[in-house]
Write a protein that holds these residues in place. Structure first.
Motif, PDB file in Angstrom:
ATOM      1  N   TRP A 123       0.836  -1.191   0.000  1.00 53.08           N
ATOM      2  CA  TRP A 123       0.000   0.000   0.000  1.00 53.08           C
ATOM      3  C   TRP A 123       0.874   1.245   0.000  1.00 53.08           C
ATOM      4  O   TRP A 123       0.654   2.170  -0.778  1.00 53.08           O
ATOM      5  CB  TRP A 123      -0.928  -0.020   1.215  1.00 53.08           C
ATOM      6  N   PHE A 130       1.370   5.842  -6.805  1.00 54.78           N
ATOM      7  CA  PHE A 130       0.116   6.400  -7.291  1.00 54.78           C
ATOM      8  C   PHE A 130       0.151   7.923  -7.240  1.00 54.78           C
ATOM      9  O   PHE A 130      -0.237   8.597  -8.182  1.00 54.78           O
ATOM     10  CB  PHE A 130      -1.019   5.859  -6.421  1.00 54.78           C
ATOM     11  N   TRP A 142     -13.418  11.424 -11.641  1.00 57.49           N
ATOM     12  CA  TRP A 142     -14.456  10.726 -10.889  1.00 57.49           C
ATOM     13  C   TRP A 142     -15.806  11.101 -11.472  1.00 57.49           C
ATOM     14  O   TRP A 142     -16.113  12.272 -11.655  1.00 57.49           O
ATOM     15  CB  TRP A 142     -14.365  11.052  -9.409  1.00 57.49           C
ATOM     16  N   SER A 183     -12.332   1.139  -6.565  1.00 58.74           N
ATOM     17  CA  SER A 183     -13.190   1.647  -5.502  1.00 58.74           C
ATOM     18  C   SER A 183     -14.285   2.558  -6.033  1.00 58.74           C
ATOM     19  O   SER A 183     -14.085   3.305  -6.993  1.00 58.74           O
ATOM     20  CB  SER A 183     -12.357   2.370  -4.447  1.00 58.74           C
ATOM     21  N   LEU A 185     -17.938   4.903  -4.572  1.00 63.66           N
ATOM     22  CA  LEU A 185     -18.659   5.437  -3.420  1.00 63.66           C
ATOM     23  C   LEU A 185     -20.147   5.302  -3.672  1.00 63.66           C
ATOM     24  O   LEU A 185     -20.598   5.605  -4.775  1.00 63.66           O
ATOM     25  CB  LEU A 185     -18.344   6.928  -3.245  1.00 63.66           C
ATOM     26  N   ASP A 204     -17.345   1.988  -0.903  1.00 62.64           N
ATOM     27  CA  ASP A 204     -17.228   2.823   0.279  1.00 62.64           C
ATOM     28  C   ASP A 204     -18.596   3.384   0.626  1.00 62.64           C
ATOM     29  O   ASP A 204     -19.219   4.078  -0.177  1.00 62.64           O
ATOM     30  CB  ASP A 204     -16.232   3.953   0.008  1.00 62.64           C
ATOM     31  N   GLN A 209     -16.932  -0.226   4.712  1.00 57.86           N
ATOM     32  CA  GLN A 209     -16.497  -0.546   3.362  1.00 57.86           C
ATOM     33  C   GLN A 209     -16.752  -2.018   3.095  1.00 57.86           C
ATOM     34  O   GLN A 209     -16.558  -2.856   3.958  1.00 57.86           O
ATOM     35  CB  GLN A 209     -14.993  -0.286   3.215  1.00 57.86           C
TER      36      GLN A 209
ATOM     37  N   LYS B   7     -16.185  16.529  -6.260  1.00 63.53           N
ATOM     38  CA  LYS B   7     -16.127  15.202  -5.670  1.00 63.53           C
ATOM     39  C   LYS B   7     -14.744  14.576  -5.830  1.00 63.53           C
ATOM     40  O   LYS B   7     -14.307  13.803  -4.993  1.00 63.53           O
ATOM     41  CB  LYS B   7     -17.170  14.313  -6.356  1.00 63.53           C
ATOM     42  N   SER B   8     -14.069  14.934  -6.908  1.00 61.00           N
ATOM     43  CA  SER B   8     -12.879  14.165  -7.262  1.00 61.00           C
ATOM     44  C   SER B   8     -11.766  14.226  -6.222  1.00 61.00           C
ATOM     45  O   SER B   8     -11.170  13.213  -5.905  1.00 61.00           O
ATOM     46  CB  SER B   8     -12.361  14.606  -8.628  1.00 61.00           C
ATOM     47  N   ALA B  11     -12.710  11.958  -3.371  1.00 62.88           N
ATOM     48  CA  ALA B  11     -12.830  10.545  -3.657  1.00 62.88           C
ATOM     49  C   ALA B  11     -11.490   9.857  -3.892  1.00 62.88           C
ATOM     50  O   ALA B  11     -11.354   8.671  -3.656  1.00 62.88           O
ATOM     51  CB  ALA B  11     -13.723  10.347  -4.876  1.00 62.88           C
ATOM     52  N   LYS B  12     -10.516  10.612  -4.343  1.00 67.55           N
ATOM     53  CA  LYS B  12      -9.214  10.018  -4.657  1.00 67.55           C
ATOM     54  C   LYS B  12      -8.562   9.384  -3.444  1.00 67.55           C
ATOM     55  O   LYS B  12      -7.703   8.547  -3.559  1.00 67.55           O
ATOM     56  CB  LYS B  12      -8.293  11.112  -5.202  1.00 67.55           C
ATOM     57  N   ILE B  14      -9.592   7.434  -1.135  1.00 66.99           N
ATOM     58  CA  ILE B  14     -10.181   6.255  -0.526  1.00 66.99           C
ATOM     59  C   ILE B  14      -9.047   5.332  -0.092  1.00 66.99           C
ATOM     60  O   ILE B  14      -8.232   4.919  -0.890  1.00 66.99           O
ATOM     61  CB  ILE B  14     -11.077   5.500  -1.522  1.00 66.99           C
ATOM     62  N   THR B  15      -8.987   5.056   1.188  1.00 66.80           N
ATOM     63  CA  THR B  15      -8.028   4.063   1.649  1.00 66.80           C
ATOM     64  C   THR B  15      -8.827   3.031   2.414  1.00 66.80           C
ATOM     65  O   THR B  15      -9.891   3.311   2.942  1.00 66.80           O
ATOM     66  CB  THR B  15      -6.979   4.663   2.597  1.00 66.80           C
TER      67      THR B  15
END
Lengths: 349, 210
Positions: A123, A130, A142, A183, A185, A204, A209, B7-8, B11-12, B14-15
């Motif tokens: 991670w 990332f 998104w 992922s 939402l 999520d 989750q 939102k972006s 949302a990025k 997310i863990t």
């Protein structure tokens, strides 16, 4: 940090002295910047001791248990549930039957600890990679899809997963997934048919989750912040923010109340996921529930004139029927008459 | 389909919740984690379970091969600790504390099912077996391979107590102080002596023959 006397202290060390020194062992097993700096300098200054140091370090690292017993994933989760369950039982007696759990392993014969460390390392690694990729490559976009009342849609994601999004629901997903995780939402309700592959698929829901590899399930987050996850096939793992984790087997449903309390139960699949096949299902529903189901399904406003008995309840299924046919059905068994006026429905008796 | 730029950014990030918890606690001291747990922090409990349940399981097997007995013991310890939240005393080394607890719990459970003398003698005498893991520098050559065999033989000659102390000291990275507590020694120096004697008897096998 380290004094000269430390340098001198270790000068006369023999093998057994190194092997019984906590500070030395700490460096061998868990080197950090400070200890590494100290010992590298020390060895440089005391080259004649280098071999002894190496022998000692090798010996320390090689001591291990002859018998190793890894805690299987299913045992790990089973014991966890039992611990958690003790408190819950005392707090409240749920009227929903709590069914016994049958654990099966998704990762049998593997050490949870090792997995944790590995996932954590990867991670870190990937999150670094990332972050860098965000700068260089096209940023991930998104996309948010919102269904108002009366609308249901099906969408297919980049990885081939299909999502049925219910009325009055919202889903946010990237135009492309990262290399490590898929992922999305969710607000409201959706049915997921997740394409099986190695990247975990995570839904999520805010306070919890859902994590899966490939499976079909229904997820619902109500406006009162109650969550329901119903598993049709495959396996899912649900993690809440506090780190509680629960595994579901097919035909099990997990309900998490707004206060965080959770329980598992069986579910009636028509009732829970009939909506995706356009089946409007009423199951011994009181008037408030019937009203909100109709409003949400047909995007209308339902009003009641007159009074219903408090024990009034309605049960029935309608497959892809018009509003009029549904109201007609209710009328026949419940003696409730109806009037449709555009987007407004009036019920009366 | 609308793209919502607000939102972006949100949302990025997310863990996974599970990783988030490890991230939060792994940099904290044992003392801090324990205090958080005592105060009722569920995340701290989940972290403790995540990190320690698997190693307690491994450790428990040194006392008994009965998997369900070990599971029950782990379960009992955590249930007990959860029920005592708010009144737990400080713990500086969680691993040491939990090892003492599970040891006590397993032996208590064993006593309930077996005769006392049997536990003390045969069952525990064979526990804490050490294996020299294949470190590269030991197995590079034939002479090294021979050395490894000799060292292994030497280790097999050690008493159960000595083996246990070495494992706790090197494999588990516990201090003399913790080892003394786990092994029920009144003084820390007893632990020092125990390990020192074990090392002295192994010394000739650790050094390369010249």
């Amino acid at each position: 940090m380290f004094q000269d006397k430390d340098h001198i202290k270790f000068k006369d060390y023999q093998l057994e002295d190194f092997l019984t020194d906590e500070f030395f062992i700490q460096w061998v097993k868990n080197p950090n910047e400070n200890t590494t700096h100290f010992w590298e300098k020390w060895i440089e200054a005391n080259a004649q001791k280098k071999e002894i140091v190496m022998q000692a370090a090798t010996f320390i690292r090689s001591i291990d248990y002859q018998e190793k017993h890894l805690m299987k994933n299913e045992i790990y989760l089973e014991v966890f549930e039992k611990i958690i369950r003790v408190d819950l039982k005392e707090v409240s007696q749920k009227k929903n039957s709590i069914i016994p759990f049958h654990w099966k392993s998704i990762l049998s014969l593997r050490n949870i600890a090792a997995i944790l460390i590995l996932t954590f390392c990867s991670w870190i690694f990937y999150s670094l990679a990332f972050k860098r990729s965000i700068v260089k490559e096209d940023p991930i976009e998104w996309i948010t899809k919102v269904n108002r009342a009366g609308i249901k849609t099906v969408l297919t994601l980049e990885d081939g997963s299909r999502i049925h999004l219910n009325s009055s629901s919202k889903i946010t997903y990237p135009n492309r997934f990262s290399d490590t995780i898929r992922s999305v939402l969710l607000e409201g309700e959706a049915f997921f048919d997740v394409a099986e592959e190695s990247r975990p698929f995570v839904v999520d829901l805010g306070k919890a989750q859902i994590e899966v590899l490939g499976t079909t399930f229904n997820a619902k987050k109500s406006s009162e912040n109650k969550l329901e996850v119903a598993l049709v096939s495959g396996k899912v793992k649900v993690n809440d923010r506090k780190g509680n984790q629960v595994m579901l087997m097919p035909s099990e449903m997990l309900t998490i109340q707004a206060d965080g309390e959770f329980h598992k139960s069986k579910f009636d699949s028509l009732e829970i996921i009939g909506w995706k096949d356009k089946i409007l299902v009423f199951r011994d529903d009181d008037f408030i529930t019937v009203k909100s189901k109709i409003e949400n399904w047909y995007d209308v406003e339902v009003k009641l004139s007159g009074k219903l008995s408090t024990t009034w309840a309605y049960t029935g299924n309608f497959h892809d029927e018009s509003l009029r046919n549904v109201l007609e059905g209710i009328k026949q068994t419940s003696k409730i008459k109806y009037k449709i006026n555009g987007k407004k429905v009036e019920l009366y008796n | 389909m609308n793209i919502d730029p607000k939102k972006s950014s949100e949302a990025k990030h997310i863990t996974l919740h599970s990783q988030e918890i490890v991230r939060i606690f792994e940099s904290k001291s044992d003392c801090e984690i324990w205090t958080a747990f005592d105060k009722g922090d569920e995340m701290a409990f989940n972290y403790l379970y995540r990190i320690y349940a698997p190693i307690l399981y491994q450790y428990g097997f040194q006392f008994s091969r009965d998997s369900s007995l070990i599971q029950d013991s782990i379960q009992n310890i955590f249930i007990y600790l959860r029920s005592k939240r708010g009144e737990l005393s400080e713990v500086a080394n969680i691993k040491g504390y939990l090892y003492r607890s599970i040891q006590r719990e397993i032996i208590k459970n064993l006593k309930a099912t077996t005769k006392r003398d049997q536990i003390n003698s045969s069952a525990l005498e064979n526990s804490f077996k050490i294996e020299i893991s294949p470190e590269t520098s030991f197995i590079q050559s034939e002479t090294n391979s021979l050395r490894k065999t000799k060292l292994q033989n030497g280790i097999d000659q050690l008493t159960c107590k000595q083996r246990k102390a070495l494992l706790l000291f090197y494999q588990e990275e516990l201090s003399y102080n913790e080892i003394a507590q786990i092994m029920d020694f009144k003084e820390v120096k007893t632990a020092r002596k125990l390990i020192y004697r074990a090392i002295t008897s192994l010394k000739e096998f650790i050094k390369p023959a010249k």
